[in-house]
Write an enzyme that holds these catalytic residues in place. Structure first.
Site, PDB file in Angstrom:
ATOM      1  N   ALA A 219       0.861  -1.183   0.000  1.00 31.53           N
ATOM      2  CA  ALA A 219       0.000   0.000   0.000  1.00 31.53           C
ATOM      3  C   ALA A 219       0.901   1.238   0.000  1.00 31.53           C
ATOM      4  O   ALA A 219       2.070   1.168   0.407  1.00 31.53           O
ATOM      5  CB  ALA A 219      -0.895  -0.017   1.228  1.00 31.53           C
TER       6      ALA A 219
ATOM      7  N   GLY B 236       0.595  -5.093   0.970  1.00 34.05           N
ATOM      8  CA  GLY B 236      -0.657  -5.164   0.214  1.00 34.05           C
ATOM      9  C   GLY B 236      -0.475  -5.820  -1.145  1.00 34.05           C
ATOM     10  O   GLY B 236      -1.423  -6.390  -1.693  1.00 34.05           O
TER      11      GLY B 236
ATOM     12  N   GLU C 154       5.200  -4.812   6.831  1.00 42.08           N
ATOM     13  CA  GLU C 154       4.408  -3.837   7.589  1.00 42.08           C
ATOM     14  C   GLU C 154       4.936  -3.589   8.994  1.00 42.08           C
ATOM     15  O   GLU C 154       4.896  -2.465   9.495  1.00 42.08           O
ATOM     16  CB  GLU C 154       2.938  -4.281   7.667  1.00 42.08           C
ATOM     17  CG  GLU C 154       2.162  -4.144   6.364  1.00 42.08           C
ATOM     18  CD  GLU C 154       2.177  -5.400   5.514  1.00 42.08           C
ATOM     19  OE1 GLU C 154       3.092  -6.230   5.668  1.00 42.08           O
ATOM     20  OE2 GLU C 154       1.265  -5.544   4.671  1.00 42.08           O
TER      21      GLU C 154
ATOM     22  N   GLU D  39      -0.640  -9.393  -0.448  1.00 41.89           N
ATOM     23  CA  GLU D  39      -2.039  -9.682  -0.087  1.00 41.89           C
ATOM     24  C   GLU D  39      -2.917  -9.761  -1.336  1.00 41.89           C
ATOM     25  O   GLU D  39      -3.820 -10.592  -1.424  1.00 41.89           O
ATOM     26  CB  GLU D  39      -2.547  -8.615   0.890  1.00 41.89           C
ATOM     27  CG  GLU D  39      -1.855  -8.746   2.245  1.00 41.89           C
ATOM     28  CD  GLU D  39      -2.158  -7.596   3.187  1.00 41.89           C
ATOM     29  OE1 GLU D  39      -1.857  -6.439   2.812  1.00 41.89           O
ATOM     30  OE2 GLU D  39      -2.677  -7.840   4.287  1.00 41.89           O
TER      31      GLU D  39
HETATM   32  N1  CAA Z   1       4.483   3.233  -0.995  1.00 38.20           N
HETATM   33  C1  CAA Z   1       4.834   4.385  -1.584  1.00 38.20           C
HETATM   34  N2  CAA Z   1       5.952   4.512  -2.335  1.00 38.20           N
HETATM   35  C2  CAA Z   1       6.734   3.434  -2.480  1.00 38.20           C
HETATM   36  C3  CAA Z   1       6.426   2.197  -1.887  1.00 38.20           C
HETATM   37  C4  CAA Z   1       5.236   2.111  -1.111  1.00 38.20           C
HETATM   38  N3  CAA Z   1       4.830   0.966  -0.549  1.00 38.20           N
HETATM   39  N4  CAA Z   1       7.409   1.322  -2.196  1.00 38.20           N
HETATM   40  C5  CAA Z   1       8.276   1.994  -2.959  1.00 38.20           C
HETATM   41  N5  CAA Z   1       7.888   3.260  -3.141  1.00 38.20           N
HETATM   42  C6  CAA Z   1       8.547   4.337  -3.898  1.00 38.20           C
HETATM   43  C7  CAA Z   1       9.747   4.872  -3.142  1.00 38.20           C
HETATM   44  O1  CAA Z   1       9.346   5.815  -2.162  1.00 38.20           O
HETATM   45  C8  CAA Z   1      10.548   5.483  -4.256  1.00 38.20           C
HETATM   46  O2  CAA Z   1       9.970   6.705  -4.641  1.00 38.20           O
HETATM   47  P1  CAA Z   1      10.910   8.024  -4.777  1.00 38.20           P
HETATM   48  O3  CAA Z   1      11.794   7.706  -5.933  1.00 38.20           O
HETATM   49  O4  CAA Z   1       9.907   9.103  -5.065  1.00 38.20           O
HETATM   50  O5  CAA Z   1      11.650   8.159  -3.496  1.00 38.20           O
HETATM   51  C9  CAA Z   1      10.304   4.508  -5.422  1.00 38.20           C
HETATM   52  O6  CAA Z   1       9.106   3.809  -5.088  1.00 38.20           O
HETATM   53  C10 CAA Z   1      11.412   3.492  -5.566  1.00 38.20           C
HETATM   54  O7  CAA Z   1      11.604   2.876  -4.306  1.00 38.20           O
HETATM   55  P2  CAA Z   1      13.044   2.769  -3.588  1.00 38.20           P
HETATM   56  O8  CAA Z   1      13.904   3.894  -3.973  1.00 38.20           O
HETATM   57  O9  CAA Z   1      12.798   2.544  -2.135  1.00 38.20           O
HETATM   58  O10 CAA Z   1      13.572   1.432  -4.301  1.00 38.20           O
HETATM   59  P3  CAA Z   1      14.587   0.379  -3.702  1.00 38.20           P
HETATM   60  O11 CAA Z   1      14.905  -0.518  -4.848  1.00 38.20           O
HETATM   61  O12 CAA Z   1      15.711   1.027  -2.994  1.00 38.20           O
HETATM   62  O13 CAA Z   1      13.758  -0.445  -2.600  1.00 38.20           O
HETATM   63  C11 CAA Z   1      11.829  -1.599  -1.752  1.00 38.20           C
HETATM   64  C12 CAA Z   1      12.644  -1.201  -2.996  1.00 38.20           C
HETATM   65  C13 CAA Z   1      12.666  -2.562  -0.905  1.00 38.20           C
HETATM   66  C14 CAA Z   1      10.588  -2.319  -2.252  1.00 38.20           C
HETATM   67  C15 CAA Z   1      11.474  -0.350  -0.951  1.00 38.20           C
HETATM   68  O14 CAA Z   1      10.925   0.616  -1.826  1.00 38.20           O
HETATM   69  C16 CAA Z   1      10.483  -0.603   0.134  1.00 38.20           C
HETATM   70  O15 CAA Z   1      10.852  -1.118   1.185  1.00 38.20           O
HETATM   71  N6  CAA Z   1       9.193  -0.233  -0.089  1.00 38.20           N
HETATM   72  C17 CAA Z   1       8.178  -0.315   0.927  1.00 38.20           C
HETATM   73  C18 CAA Z   1       7.655  -1.723   1.065  1.00 38.20           C
HETATM   74  C19 CAA Z   1       6.616  -1.815   2.177  1.00 38.20           C
HETATM   75  O16 CAA Z   1       6.907  -1.513   3.325  1.00 38.20           O
HETATM   76  N7  CAA Z   1       5.383  -2.237   1.836  1.00 38.20           N
HETATM   77  C20 CAA Z   1       4.303  -2.362   2.769  1.00 38.20           C
HETATM   78  C21 CAA Z   1       3.449  -1.157   2.732  1.00 38.20           C
HETATM   79  S1  CAA Z   1       2.207  -1.122   3.986  1.00 38.20           S
HETATM   80  C22 CAA Z   1       0.968  -2.114   3.439  1.00 38.20           C
HETATM   81  O17 CAA Z   1       1.047  -2.715   2.369  1.00 38.20           O
HETATM   82  C23 CAA Z   1      -0.218  -2.183   4.334  1.00 38.20           C
HETATM   83  C24 CAA Z   1      -1.230  -3.204   4.007  1.00 38.20           C
HETATM   84  O18 CAA Z   1      -1.130  -4.338   4.423  1.00 38.20           O
HETATM   85  C25 CAA Z   1      -2.438  -2.845   3.284  1.00 38.20           C
END
Ligand code: CAA
Length: 255
Positions: free
Chosen positions: A62, A105, A128, A108
């Site tokens: 998400a 998500g 998460e 999921e």
């Molecule tokens: N939400 C919003 N933006 C996201 C995102 C997310 N879940 N995942 C990645 N992005 C964005 C980053 O912010 C970045 O944007 P900017 O260039 O504007 O900064 C772009 O995508 C590229 O990401 P990274 O620079 O971080 O890429 P990376 O290769 O270094 O890392 C990654 C990749 C390991 C997937 C890392 O992006 C990451 O950890 N993302 C978050 C993953 C996460 O925590 N997901 C769970 C979300 S909560 C959820 O899903 C709740 C639920 O159950 C409903």
């Protein structure tokens, strides 16, 4: 549509999430488009299988930037539970074709499908906990049902990613293929499924789901008895059995 690519190839619907700048992170706009397409598929008698995929990363969860300042009420619009349940509830077979990240998500979403095929480059997980939350789109419910309580807790409590081979080992994905073969493999699964008797597939899917929700064995078996016998009212049952006896390939009409 801004965030989805949707096409129908023969009798197979293919949805690809397309928000590459955010690694396909899911926000209410993406989900609104998904809702509309899923409704169309639900109402289409011609679509026999759905493939959910992407052009690169499946979905990195998400949208954290959209959620960061949410209060309790606002957060509910980021769990997408109802929309994901609509995919889970589709009567046709569904396949998630997972490349790159399927996190939070995103995983999921993949869990709502009947099958998951992953590229060897896929990374899956529930990160998460590292954000101070927990999975909120069915992960805490669907993952334990699929891979067992303890493995699900391991993924959810530690929030670490696993690779495609480990995901297959624990039963989170059905098959791992090279990245270049991902969509072809998913299409091959879909094509084979599209040749099966659709009413029997639907009944099998419904019966499996009903059985999982019914803890009393005798009650679950009653549902199976009823659904099994009900298939003898279809011409597909006659066709399937006659084709066997006549030593030819069955052609199912979904009747
Ligand atoms: N939400 C919003 N933006 C996201 C995102 C997310 N879940 N995942 C990645 N992005 C964005 C980053 O912010 C970045 O944007 P900017 O260039 O504007 O900064 C772009 O995508 C590229 O990401 P990274 O620079 O971080 O890429 P990376 O290769 O270094 O890392 C990654 C990749 C390991 C997937 C890392 O992006 C990451 O950890 N993302 C978050 C993953 C996460 O925590 N997901 C769970 C979300 S909560 C959820 O899903 C709740 C639920 O159950 C409903």
């Amino acid at each position: 549509m801004e965030f989805l690519i949707y096409e129908i190839i023969g009798q197979i619907a293919v949805i690809k999430i397309n928000r590459p700048k955010a690694l396909n992170a899911l926000n209410p706009l993406v989900i609104k488009e998904l809702d509309a397409v899923i409704k169309e598929i639900e109402e289409s008698p011609d679509v026999k299988v759905l493939i959910l995929g992407s052009n690169n990363h499946f979905a990195a969860g998400a949208d954290i930037k959209g959620m960061v300042d949410c209060d309790v009420e606002e957060a509910k619009s980021f769990s997408f539970s109802n929309s994901l349940q609509n995919i889970h509830g589709l009567r046709i077979p569904t396949i998630a074709a997972i490349d790159g990240y399927a996190l939070g998500g995103g995983l999921e979403l993949a869990l709502t499908c009947d099958f998951r095929i992953a590229s060897s480059a896929a990374k899956l997980g529930f990160p998460e906990i590292n954000l101070g939350i927990m999975p909120g789109a069915g992960g805490t419910i669907r993952a334990p049902r699929l891979i067992g309580e303890s493995k699900a807790k391991e993924l959810i409590f530690f929030g670490e990613m696993i690779d495609a081979n480990e995901a297959q080992r624990i039963g989170l994905v059905n098959q791992v293929v090279e990245k270049e073969q991902l969509m072809d493999t998913a299409m091959e699964w879909a094509r084979k499924l599209s040749e099966k008797a659709p009413i029997a597939l639907k009944a099998a899917k419904e019966t499996i789901e009903a059985g999982l929700e019914e803890p009393r064995l005798r009650e679950a078996l009653k549902i199976e008895d009823q659904n099994w016998a009900g298939l003898f009212a279809t011409s597909d049952q006659k066709e399937g059995m006659r084709a066997f006896i006549e030593k030819r390939k069955a052609v199912y009409l979904g009747k």
